[in-house]
Scaffold this active site. Structure first.
Site, short mmCIF file in Angstrom:
data_model
loop_
_atom_site.label_atom_id
_atom_site.label_comp_id
_atom_site.label_asym_id
_atom_site.label_seq_id
_atom_site.Cartn_x
_atom_site.Cartn_y
_atom_site.Cartn_z
N LYS A 60 0.83 -1.21 0.00
CA LYS A 60 0.00 0.00 0.00
C LYS A 60 0.86 1.26 0.00
CE LYS A 60 -3.80 2.17 2.63
NZ LYS A 60 -4.65 2.43 1.44
N HIS A 73 15.78 -1.69 -0.62
CA HIS A 73 15.32 -0.52 -1.36
C HIS A 73 16.19 0.70 -1.18
CE1 HIS A 73 13.32 0.60 2.43
NE2 HIS A 73 13.27 1.81 1.93
N HIS A 99 19.99 -2.12 5.11
CA HIS A 99 20.19 -0.71 4.74
C HIS A 99 21.48 -0.13 5.32
CE1 HIS A 99 16.18 -1.42 3.55
NE2 HIS A 99 15.55 -0.95 4.59
N1 LIG Z 1 6.61 -1.78 5.34
C1 LIG Z 1 7.77 -1.24 4.99
O1 LIG Z 1 8.00 -0.02 5.10
C2 LIG Z 1 8.84 -2.10 4.42
C3 LIG Z 1 8.73 -3.49 4.45
N2 LIG Z 1 9.74 -4.24 3.90
C4 LIG Z 1 9.66 -5.69 3.90
O2 LIG Z 1 8.54 -6.10 3.12
C5 LIG Z 1 7.97 -7.27 3.69
C6 LIG Z 1 6.50 -7.01 3.95
O3 LIG Z 1 6.43 -5.94 4.82
P1 LIG Z 1 5.02 -5.35 5.27
O4 LIG Z 1 4.13 -5.22 4.09
O5 LIG Z 1 5.34 -4.12 6.06
O6 LIG Z 1 4.50 -6.51 6.19
P2 LIG Z 1 3.05 -6.70 6.82
O7 LIG Z 1 3.22 -6.94 8.27
O8 LIG Z 1 2.13 -5.61 6.36
O9 LIG Z 1 2.67 -8.09 6.14
C7 LIG Z 1 2.36 -8.17 4.75
C8 LIG Z 1 1.28 -9.21 4.61
O10 LIG Z 1 1.83 -10.47 4.98
C9 LIG Z 1 0.83 -11.24 5.62
N3 LIG Z 1 1.35 -11.61 6.95
C10 LIG Z 1 1.62 -10.80 7.99
N4 LIG Z 1 2.10 -11.51 9.04
C11 LIG Z 1 2.10 -12.80 8.64
C12 LIG Z 1 2.49 -14.02 9.25
N5 LIG Z 1 2.98 -14.03 10.50
N6 LIG Z 1 2.36 -15.17 8.55
C13 LIG Z 1 1.89 -15.14 7.28
N7 LIG Z 1 1.51 -14.01 6.64
C14 LIG Z 1 1.62 -12.86 7.31
C15 LIG Z 1 -0.41 -10.38 5.72
O11 LIG Z 1 -1.24 -10.71 4.61
P3 LIG Z 1 -2.44 -11.75 4.72
O12 LIG Z 1 -2.74 -11.95 6.18
O13 LIG Z 1 -3.57 -11.10 3.97
O14 LIG Z 1 -1.94 -12.97 4.06
C16 LIG Z 1 0.12 -8.98 5.55
O15 LIG Z 1 -0.80 -8.12 4.97
C17 LIG Z 1 8.77 -7.57 4.96
O16 LIG Z 1 9.72 -8.58 4.66
C18 LIG Z 1 9.48 -6.25 5.27
O17 LIG Z 1 10.75 -6.45 5.84
C19 LIG Z 1 10.83 -3.68 3.30
C20 LIG Z 1 10.95 -2.31 3.26
C21 LIG Z 1 9.99 -1.43 3.83
O1 LIG Z 2 13.01 -1.64 5.31
C1 LIG Z 2 12.43 -0.84 6.04
O2 LIG Z 2 12.51 0.49 5.75
C2 LIG Z 2 11.54 1.40 6.29
C3 LIG Z 2 12.10 2.80 6.10
O3 LIG Z 2 12.22 2.99 4.70
P1 LIG Z 2 12.44 4.51 4.19
O4 LIG Z 2 12.68 4.36 2.72
O5 LIG Z 2 11.17 5.23 4.53
O6 LIG Z 2 13.61 5.06 4.96
C4 LIG Z 2 11.31 1.11 7.77
O7 LIG Z 2 10.26 1.99 8.25
C5 LIG Z 2 10.87 -0.32 7.93
O8 LIG Z 2 10.74 -0.62 9.33
C6 LIG Z 2 11.89 -1.27 7.34
O9 LIG Z 2 11.31 -2.58 7.26
#
Ligand SMILES: NC(=O)C1=CN([C@@H]2O[C@H](COP(=O)(O)OP(=O)(O)OC[C@H]3O[C@@H](n4cnc5c(N)ncnc54)[C@H](OP(=O)(O)O)[C@@H]3O)[C@@H](O)[C@H]2O)C=CC1
Ligand SMILES: O=C1O[C@H](COP(=O)(O)O)[C@@H](O)[C@H](O)[C@H]1O
Length: 499
Positions: A41, A186, A248
């Site tokens: 999102k 990223h 990072h």
């Molecule tokens: N959010 C950020 O800013 C960033 C995130 N990331 C990486 O991206 C990946 C996803 O992050 P993010 O979107 O924030 O994660 P979320 O916690 O939002 O999880 C993403 C989706 O994964 C599913 N999920 C969550 N927990 C579990 C679980 N325990 N077991 C199985 N499915 C699960 C859910 O979907 P559903 O239940 O519908 O299946 C959820 O909507 C991570 O590896 C994170 O390190 C990297 C950079 C930045």
């Molecule tokens: O990988 C991640 O990065 C974000 C921060 O990303 P940025 O581009 O906004 O600096 C961090 O919030 C998150 O916890 C981590 O999973």
């Protein structure tokens, strides 16, 4: 100088957004696992939307969200504020990441979309917590979705420790060729991070002083004002060291300190980066507290808003010992950096969001100015402001315009937005583009991960083996972390910058 499109100026649209990537020709389909989550999102779909608005994406592509959450196509589309014509290409299907049968259904859905959009190249984006990577990869393989033309994007932190990272790599290598695997950090997609390379290796003068003869120390700060938000499900199993340092922080450190590669493209750049990571001195676990400080945010005030403690956040255990802050000191044992301390810190619920690198040079050996001892003259510093207000600054002494010879520190600043007059593209725009184009240069190599986990694994094991000794220090939200982090640098006669 003309860029690869033959342009002397960076073209931008009337909103001042950079628009200079070439249009992609080949069609693609992207399946995003975990599409109901935060990354999709906040980062993935907005990046796709900007690429779409810039008419960079090909005529034929689709995006299929795949997650456990029950919803239909329309509800999925309604989650995003994007161009309507882009949303027409979005659809959603439920999968159980652990259940092979749901991947057979997924294949039917994908095959249908590929026919409808005339697509052959599939991209699988794993936007899920690391615990879920292996079942997804294995089930993609069982369902025959890991075709020769498919690519897979793995998000950091690439496992949870050295063992799980190696297991993940084995599973990956069984199902995909190395050229099909995109291990994304990223930060490498950020213009300001890439600019570190141009600053260092396209200018003769800086490289000559970029070593232990001139540099006193380096500070890197990755600070965030936000807390864990609604990501407790991920963060409680991860912690700040895995979330930020394993990827990072170490990547920024590598770009700041690596040797010049023979070429940016291909393997040379990635090899020099890994070579640098291998030269970081292992942490002495016997007196780890003198090298690494763990913190966890307590209640406090950030930007005038009272915020709860980490342990009071939804989904967080009331006695959680997960760290939300880490500060560390390390050395790089090679000719260029021997003896230069590197102070690294990152955390959540700090006073502001800022990522910066400060290369602090040595003080002058002797002051010729009356009543101005050299210890009172702040040293030269080069500051890379990665985000926000992206800039590169040089701090140096000048004569104050008054009788006598009184030096005054000032800063000469290059600010991207002032100079180029454009908003910088988001990291995910560039990296999604490179995945579609099949360019792995800005992605991690398997030995990147191997080395970073080899460095941090002993720290994680020490923390887990003695939770009382390594209980995180609670710091008030809105401060720069526990006082122990200040002691880490102050006992060396230095102090953290206040960015
Ligand atoms: N959010 C950020 O800013 C960033 C995130 N990331 C990486 O991206 C990946 C996803 O992050 P993010 O979107 O924030 O994660 P979320 O916690 O939002 O999880 C993403 C989706 O994964 C599913 N999920 C969550 N927990 C579990 C679980 N325990 N077991 C199985 N499915 C699960 C859910 O979907 P559903 O239940 O519908 O299946 C959820 O909507 C991570 O590896 C994170 O390190 C990297 C950079 C930045
Ligand atoms: O990988 C991640 O990065 C974000 C921060 O990303 P940025 O581009 O906004 O600096 C961090 O919030 C998150 O916890 C981590 O999973």
């Amino acid at each position: 100088m003309r860029c690869r499109l033959g342009l002397k100026e960076c073209p931008k649209n009337d909103a001042g957004i950079l628009r200079c990537f070439p249009k992609i020709e080949q069609p693609f389909g992207m399946v995003i696992f975990g599409a109901s989550g935060d990354l999709t999102k906040r980062k993935l779909v907005p990046a796709l939307n900007r690429l779409f608005e810039a008419e960079i994406l090909p005529e034929r592509f689709f995006v299929l969200g795949a997650a456990r959450t029950r919803m239909g196509d329309e509800e999925f589309r309604s989650r995003f504020n994007t161009q309507p014509d882009l949303l027409k290409r979005f659809s959603y299907t439920r999968v159980d990441y652990q259940n092979p049968d749901t991947f057979k259904s997924l294949k039917r859905v994908v095959d249908d979309l590929m026919k409808r959009f005339g697509v052959r190249n599939l991209i699988f984006y794993l936007s899920v917590p690391p615990d879920v990577y292996v079942p997804i990869i294995e089930n993609l393989s069982k369902a025959g979705l890991n075709t020769e033309t498919s690519r897979i994007v793995i998000e950091k932190p690439f496992g949870k420790d050295l063992k799980s990272a190696r297991e993940l790599e084995q599973v990956l290598q069984r199902s995909f060729g190395e050229h099909q695997i995109f291990r994304i950090d990223h930060y490498l997609g950020k213009e300001t991070v890439q600019n570190i390379l141009v600053f260092r290796f396209a200018n003769f003068i800086f490289e000559e002083i970029w070593n232990n003869k001139f540099v006193d120390h380096v500070q890197i700060t990755i600070a965030e004002g936000i807390g864990v938000e609604h990501r407790a499900g991920y963060f409680e199993n991860t912690g700040l060291l895995r979330d930020i340092f394993q990827n990072h922080m170490l990547q920024i450190l590598a770009l700041i300190t690596m040797e010049p590669p023979s070429s940016f493209n291909g393997e040379s750049f990635r090899s020099e980066r890994v070579k640098l990571l291998r030269s970081i001195r292992p942490f002495p676990v016997e007196d780890l507290e003198n090298w690494i400080v763990r913190g966890q945010y307590g209640r406090g005030t950030v930007n005038g808003r009272v915020v709860p403690a980490y342990r009071e956040e939804p989904g967080v255990s009331k006695n959680s010992s997960v760290e939300t802050f880490v500060a560390m000191k390390l050395f790089i044992d090679n000719w260029r950096w021997s003896g230069v301390p590197f102070y690294l810190r990152a955390g959540k619920r700090l006073p502001k969001k800022v990522t910066e690198v400060a290369v602090v040079f040595k003080r002058i050996p002797h002051s010729i100015f009356p009543n101005v001892p050299s210890k009172d003259l702040e040293p030269n510093t080069i500051i890379f402001t990665i985000q926000p207000n992206e800039a590169i600054s040089l701090e140096f002494q000048v004569k104050r315009p008054c009788p006598g010879m009184t030096p005054q520190l000032l800063s000469m600043d290059f600010r991207y937005e002032d100079y180029f007059g454009v908003k910088l593209p988001d990291a995910y725009e560039r990296l999604l583009l490179d995945v579609i184009l099949g360019d792995t240069t800005l992605f991690m190599r398997r030995d990147d991960l191997e080395v970073s986990w080899e460095l941090l694994d002993p720290v994680l094991k020490a923390w887990e083996s003695d939770p009382v000794r390594f209980e995180p220090h609670i710091y008030p939200s809105g401060t720069w972390g526990p006082k122990e982090a200040d002691l880490l640098i102050e006992r060396d006669g230095r102090r953290w910058r206040r960015p």
